[in-house]
Design an enzyme around this catalytic site. Structure first.
Site, mmCIF file in Angstrom:
data_model
loop_
_atom_site.group_PDB
_atom_site.id
_atom_site.type_symbol
_atom_site.label_atom_id
_atom_site.label_comp_id
_atom_site.label_asym_id
_atom_site.label_seq_id
_atom_site.Cartn_x
_atom_site.Cartn_y
_atom_site.Cartn_z
ATOM 1 N N TYR A 141 0.414 -1.027 -0.031
ATOM 2 C CA TYR A 141 0.148 -0.215 -0.281
ATOM 3 C C TYR A 141 1.451 1.509 -0.248
ATOM 4 C CZ TYR A 141 -3.573 3.709 0.772
ATOM 5 O OH TYR A 141 -4.328 4.799 0.761
ATOM 6 N N GLU A 148 1.359 6.314 -7.175
ATOM 7 C CA GLU A 148 0.127 7.349 -7.448
ATOM 8 C C GLU A 148 0.873 8.648 -7.009
ATOM 9 O OE1 GLU A 148 -2.654 6.572 -4.883
ATOM 10 O OE2 GLU A 148 -2.916 4.362 -5.644
#
Length: 218
Positions: A141, A148
């Site tokens: 994550y 991102e």
């Protein structure tokens, strides 16, 4: 309802497995040349899987699943923003290496998460898979959030020069909307969302190991 959930998660698992296998095979055969057209080869399937993930929010709202709505909403929303708003709208970004890395991280997590959810829907537990589900996110994550963020950073010059999603209104009032500012604000707030989701995932992991420890003692 268990049958429906297991079929839904099976479909998601098959979709993400196809993406992951396709990316891995292309890299083994074409090396770094495969990075540039990653989006063109698997983008449509990726978009389909992400659109389908909206159902996971509906499951929670309808009481089909007992997961927290806000953490799931944030995870679905961040992927929608990156995939549909940033990557899909900027053709120049689609060929960046970071897009390949981001898709790889996303799918490496999903090929673990969805089979776990599929088995959980029918009250089946495989300890190795369950442990992996509650542990792999610690690496996956944060890496996905970094990927991102870098994808957004790479896209900013294109949003700036092309003016995508930006507009000006003269009447009835003077109004200007500069989309790169919104993306910059998103980058600033992204660590807050990451910490919140990590805390939720950590709580799930803690509860799982506490239950497992109690069962061993009994």
């Amino acid at each position: 309802m268990k049958t429906y959930l297991s079929i839904y998660y099976l479909i998601q698992f098959c979709g993400h497995s196809w993406i992951f296998t396709n990316m891995t095979t292309r890299f083994l055969f074409f090396g770094q040349d495969a990075f540039a057209d990653t989006f063109y080869s698997i983008g449509l399937v990726m978009q389909g899987c992400q659109l389908l993930s909206i159902l996971e929010l509906a499951h929670i709202l309808l009481g089909v699943e007992q997961n927290g709505f806000l953490p799931m909403f944030l995870q679905v929303a961040e992927r929608f923003i990156i995939l549909f708003v940033v990557i899909t709208s900027q053709e120049e970004v689609q060929s960046k290496y970071i897009v390949c890395a981001l898709f790889f991280i996303w799918n490496l997590w999903d090929v673990i998460r969805y089979p776990y959810d599929m088995l959980a829907a029918v009250d089946t537990d495989y300890s190795a898979l369950t442990w992996l589900r509650h542990t792999w996110w610690i690496v996956a994550y944060p890496l996905s959030v970094l990927a991102e963020a870098y994808t957004i950073y790479e896209s900013l010059p294109y949003f700036e020069s092309l003016g995508t999603y930006s507009f000006k209104m003269a009447l009835p009032v003077s109004l200007s909307f500069h989309f790169p500012y919104i993306l910059t604000l998103y980058l600033v707030l992204q660590p807050v969302g990451m910490l919140y989701i990590c805390s939720c995932l950590w709580s799930e992991r803690k509860q799982y190991f506490q239950r497992k420890l109690k069962l061993k003692k009994n």
